[in-house]
Design a protein around this motif. Structure first.
Motif, PDB file in Angstrom:
ATOM      1  N   ALA A   6       0.831  -1.204   0.000  1.00 53.82           N
ATOM      2  CA  ALA A   6       0.000   0.000   0.000  1.00 53.82           C
ATOM      3  C   ALA A   6       0.868   1.256   0.000  1.00 53.82           C
ATOM      4  O   ALA A   6       0.586   2.224  -0.721  1.00 53.82           O
ATOM      5  CB  ALA A   6      -0.924  -0.006   1.221  1.00 53.82           C
ATOM      6  N   LEU A   7       1.929   1.241   0.800  1.00 54.91           N
ATOM      7  CA  LEU A   7       2.817   2.398   0.871  1.00 54.91           C
ATOM      8  C   LEU A   7       3.490   2.640  -0.468  1.00 54.91           C
ATOM      9  O   LEU A   7       3.606   3.787  -0.931  1.00 54.91           O
ATOM     10  CB  LEU A   7       3.861   2.184   1.963  1.00 54.91           C
ATOM     11  N   ALA A   8       3.961   1.565  -1.110  1.00 56.59           N
ATOM     12  CA  ALA A   8       4.637   1.700  -2.407  1.00 56.59           C
ATOM     13  C   ALA A   8       3.697   2.298  -3.450  1.00 56.59           C
ATOM     14  O   ALA A   8       4.124   3.085  -4.314  1.00 56.59           O
ATOM     15  CB  ALA A   8       5.152   0.342  -2.874  1.00 56.59           C
ATOM     16  N   LYS A   9       2.418   1.947  -3.386  1.00 51.74           N
ATOM     17  CA  LYS A   9       1.452   2.468  -4.355  1.00 51.74           C
ATOM     18  C   LYS A   9       1.163   3.950  -4.126  1.00 51.74           C
ATOM     19  O   LYS A   9       0.966   4.715  -5.078  1.00 51.74           O
ATOM     20  CB  LYS A   9       0.139   1.680  -4.260  1.00 51.74           C
ATOM     21  N   VAL A  10       1.143   4.361  -2.865  1.00 55.33           N
ATOM     22  CA  VAL A  10       0.720   5.723  -2.528  1.00 55.33           C
ATOM     23  C   VAL A  10       1.854   6.733  -2.644  1.00 55.33           C
ATOM     24  O   VAL A  10       1.603   7.915  -2.903  1.00 55.33           O
ATOM     25  CB  VAL A  10       0.120   5.740  -1.098  1.00 55.33           C
ATOM     26  N   LEU A  11       3.103   6.299  -2.477  1.00 58.77           N
ATOM     27  CA  LEU A  11       4.225   7.241  -2.443  1.00 58.77           C
ATOM     28  C   LEU A  11       4.289   8.164  -3.661  1.00 58.77           C
ATOM     29  O   LEU A  11       4.497   9.375  -3.502  1.00 58.77           O
ATOM     30  CB  LEU A  11       5.549   6.486  -2.273  1.00 58.77           C
ATOM     31  N   PRO A  12       4.148   7.663  -4.915  1.00 60.93           N
ATOM     32  CA  PRO A  12       4.175   8.605  -6.055  1.00 60.93           C
ATOM     33  C   PRO A  12       3.061   9.648  -5.989  1.00 60.93           C
ATOM     34  O   PRO A  12       3.281  10.819  -6.316  1.00 60.93           O
ATOM     35  CB  PRO A  12       4.013   7.679  -7.278  1.00 60.93           C
ATOM     36  N   LEU A  13       1.862   9.208  -5.561  1.00 59.05           N
ATOM     37  CA  LEU A  13       0.761  10.158  -5.430  1.00 59.05           C
ATOM     38  C   LEU A  13       1.050  11.161  -4.326  1.00 59.05           C
ATOM     39  O   LEU A  13       0.757  12.355  -4.458  1.00 59.05           O
ATOM     40  CB  LEU A  13      -0.537   9.400  -5.127  1.00 59.05           C
ATOM     41  N   ARG A  14       1.612  10.674  -3.222  1.00 57.25           N
ATOM     42  CA  ARG A  14       1.945  11.571  -2.112  1.00 57.25           C
ATOM     43  C   ARG A  14       2.898  12.661  -2.561  1.00 57.25           C
ATOM     44  O   ARG A  14       2.691  13.847  -2.284  1.00 57.25           O
ATOM     45  CB  ARG A  14       2.584  10.774  -0.974  1.00 57.25           C
ATOM     46  N   ASP A  15       3.962  12.271  -3.261  1.00 56.17           N
ATOM     47  CA  ASP A  15       4.966  13.255  -3.676  1.00 56.17           C
ATOM     48  C   ASP A  15       4.394  14.249  -4.682  1.00 56.17           C
ATOM     49  O   ASP A  15       4.708  15.445  -4.642  1.00 56.17           O
ATOM     50  CB  ASP A  15       6.179  12.538  -4.278  1.00 56.17           C
ATOM     51  N   THR A  16       3.539  13.765  -5.582  1.00 55.80           N
ATOM     52  CA  THR A  16       2.950  14.658  -6.593  1.00 55.80           C
ATOM     53  C   THR A  16       2.023  15.682  -5.951  1.00 55.80           C
ATOM     54  O   THR A  16       2.155  16.892  -6.166  1.00 55.80           O
ATOM     55  CB  THR A  16       2.173  13.841  -7.639  1.00 55.80           C
ATOM     56  N   PHE A  17       1.074  15.203  -5.158  1.00 53.65           N
ATOM     57  CA  PHE A  17       0.098  16.111  -4.563  1.00 53.65           C
ATOM     58  C   PHE A  17       0.707  16.959  -3.450  1.00 53.65           C
ATOM     59  O   PHE A  17       0.250  18.072  -3.198  1.00 53.65           O
ATOM     60  CB  PHE A  17      -1.103  15.324  -4.040  1.00 53.65           C
TER      61      PHE A  17
END
Length: 671
Positions: free
Chosen positions: A263-274
């Motif tokens: 779950a963390l691996a999936k969310v990290l790109p979105l976290r950094d973008t937003f």
């Protein structure tokens, strides 16, 4: 031709601007979030006006905050929260309570506010620190798992949870007679939410995530993860609390199950973008005109607030048994005004709790503290080290250190010192203990010390990179030192201090990044171990054995790769990469370029024969000769008159090197 959506145009513009700002900050060797803030000022309504409607970006900025707290919840599991529960709960209450009361009292006495309740509101705004900025800075520096990083995050988490209560209590400040009722309702909402979250996290979320994972559909897994994060955040928002509280708790729901890493691996790109949109949106709120017209008073407020909050936090951290250096790092990491203070201040402004002029000053002051924080955190280790070595304070710390947990047999010699009792340190310690070798473990975590104490192993409580602590480890009588610290800066500082005490000590250090291998070796480590490369060597060794290679041939291949610092399997690096490595090291160690005089008694001598490190204490990081720069010169590299040397060491050590390069009598015995 179809008309372009204004929303899509704004979103594309702000993402492009974020990329440009982040790139420029990176090239200037500054944290990328400073680039985001700066570019927000430039493109916002108070700058060039390219984005005159920042409200369109605000929803995405809120998503960025939600993902930041969600990822933090996944990484900062319930187990971690239990380990730092004292500093998280008691420390946060002390910090926020002290800040609110001092600000309320001071502002009312000085007639800054019209009533004590307005003073309480101002204190609440100033009591919050920046989770987003601190977390981003810790992540970039690889310090989220350090003791000071965990202490900061523990306090910040409780602050974010408290924001929900503050927002719920704001209306009561307009009607003080309703304060008790408002507080009771807010606490009831929090209790209700946590009860539902606990039940869902135990009975509902794990089977759902497991069922989704069994589909082996990565897109579906990502969608469910996002829905969980934003759904729980929306629930807390609908209860009148904060989305930050919901997002963090949603992360905690996943932190203890098998699919948390996925779950963390999936969310990290979105976290950094937003998250980049969030920092740009903060920049848009900053009005350069207000900053310019009120520059003096804003700078005075910045100094007053950042120094004042640091002085409030420092004794609180010391009270919970943390070392002096950790207390300095935490106090300088939490002395800004948080980004969520913007939210609280705006709500107070809309409700008439604060005048427009004060609101604008508060926004400007908050923005400046956010910009200063990454820079302050970058140089805080050097400041902490200088303060620890300040003679009056050093005498106090020596006396204070005697009262710290210490279990070292007086007769101990020919022992191994293990610095750090994390995952790597525990394995090393167990290997040595099972073989019956004498050892000492150094760690600044009370949980680690309790475990060592229960197992009857010699230990020292404190920062491993502190000379005060290292003196008690009897390095001069030790056989070797194993460095297994989670913080690259502390690893470098420990290596230097250890060699000052015992110049010939055998030191093996763990490197966190490929770039540290050459740096730590150059600074005097006998061997540097990179976990990823070691895993690759073991896999390669197994495959060679499967292919029929003999064990001696395999051992020889592996040994050669280790001896050559993994050079044959490392990607080539440009000169700018070496410059960045040395620049990073310079944040915790003084560095200078010095000239080899013409003539010099060391002309033609190698670094080894000149015995530069042992005689002066400095490490030569680079040599400029004839227009070419050689980084990490080897011991056989010869010095020539007219060369320029980039050295790392204390100013007194650099002065000793200058004397060595120029003094014939000093050099005659060295070569």
């Amino acid at each position: 031709m179809a008309a372009v959506s204004p929303f899509l145009l704004d979103l594309t513009s702000v993402l492009s601007a974020s990329a440009i700002g982040g790139f420029v900050a990176n090239r200037l060797k500054q944290p990328v979030l400073l680039g985001y803030l700066a570019i927000g000022i430039l493109v916002g309504p108070s700058g060039f006006g390219l984005l005159d409607t920042p409200e369109r970006i605000q929803p995405f900025a809120e998503i960025g905050v939600a993902f930041l707290l969600f990822a933090l919840g996944v990484e900062f599991s319930l187990t971690e929260l239990k380990r730092v529960k004292d500093i998280a709960i008691q420390g946060s209450v002390l910090q926020m309570g002290s800040t609110i009361l001092l600000v309320a009292l001071g502002s009312f006495v000085l007639s800054v506010v019209r009533s004590p309740l307005e003073g309480l509101f101002l204190g609440a705004v100033l009591s919050l620190s920046s989770t987003a900025v601190v977390l981003k800075t810790l992540t970039e520096r690889g310090e989220t798992n350090t003791v000071h990083g965990q202490a900061m995050l523990a306090i910040l988490i409780v602050q974010d949870l408290a924001l929900g209560l503050m927002l719920a209590l704001l209306p009561a400040l307009k009607n003080p007679e309703d304060f008790g009722t408002a507080l009771g309702v807010a606490l009831l909402k929090v209790l209700l939410f946590f009860t539902l979250a606990l039940a869902a996290g135990y009975w509902l979320v794990p089977p759902i995530i497991k069922r989704i994972a069994q589909t082996e559909n990565s897109e579906l897994f990502l969608l469910v993860t996002i829905a969980l994060c934003l759904g729980v955040a929306l629930l807390t928002a609908s209860l009148g609390l904060s989305i930050e509280m919901g997002a963090f708790v949603a992360g905690l729901m996943l932190s203890e199950i098998d699919y948390s890493d996925q779950a963390l691996a999936k969310v990290l790109p979105l976290r950094d973008t937003f998250a980049s949109l969030f920092f740009v949106s903060i920049g848009m709120l900053i009005d350069p005109g207000v900053l310019w017209n009120n520059a003096v008073i804003i700078l005075e407020l910045v100094v007053l607030i950042m120094v004042g909050k640091a002085l409030i936090v420092l004794p609180i951290i010391l009270r919970f048994g943390y070392s002096f250096k950790t207390a300095i790092l935490v106090s300088l990491g939490l002395n800004q005004i948080g980004e969520f203070s913007f939210v609280l201040a705006l709500k107070g402004f809309e409700m008439g709790l604060i005048e427009r002029e004060k609101y604008l000053l508060l926004v400007g002051t908050t923005a400046i503290t956010l910009v200063i924080t990454p820079i302050a955190m970058k140089f805080s280790p050097r400041l902490a080290d200088k303060l620890a070595n300040f003679p009056p304070l050093e005498r106090y710390l020596r006396q204070w250190q005697r009262d710290k947990p210490l279990f070292v047999p007086e007769t101990l010699c020919n022992h191994i010192v293990v610095a750090g009792y994390g995952r790597v340190g525990r394995v090393v310690t167990n290997i040595l203990r099972d073989r019956g070798y004498p050892l000492i473990v150094i760690d600044n975590s009370e949980a680690a010390i309790q475990k060592l104490r229960s197992e009857g192993m010699p230990y020292i409580f404190g920062d491993s990179d502190s000379k005060l602590v290292l003196e008690k480890a009897h390095l001069e009588k030790a056989k070797a030192l194993a460095i297994a610290l989670p913080d690259p800066g502390s690893t470098r500082l420990l290596l230097k201090h250890a060699l000052e005490i015992a110049p010939n000590l055998d030191i093996v250090a763990r490197s966190h990044e490929n770039s540290e291998i050459d740096l730590l070796t150059q600074m005097g480590a006998t061997e540097v171990v990179q976990p990823e490369f070691e895993a690759a060597l073991e896999i390669g060794s197994h495959l060679l054995s499967t292919l029929g290679e003999s064990k001696p041939a395999i051992d020889d291949t592996i040994s050669t790769l280790r001896t050559n610092r993994y050079l044959n399997i490392r990607p080539e690096r440009a000169a700018i990469a070496f410059q960045n490595d040395i620049s990073e090291a310079a944040t915790s160690l003084h560095n200078e370029w010095i000239d080899v005089p013409t003539p010099s008694p060391l002309d033609g001598a190698t670094l080894a024969s000149a015995n530069v490190r042992n005689l002066t204490g400095v490490t030569v990081m680079a040599i400029q000769s004839g227009g070419e720069t050689s980084y990490y010169p080897k011991a056989q590299t010869a010095l020539r008159s007219g060369d320029r040397l980039l050295v790392v060491g204390k100013r007194s050590e650099v002065a000793a090197l200058r004397a060595l390069l120029a003094d014939d009598s000093s050099s005659s015995g060295a070569i």
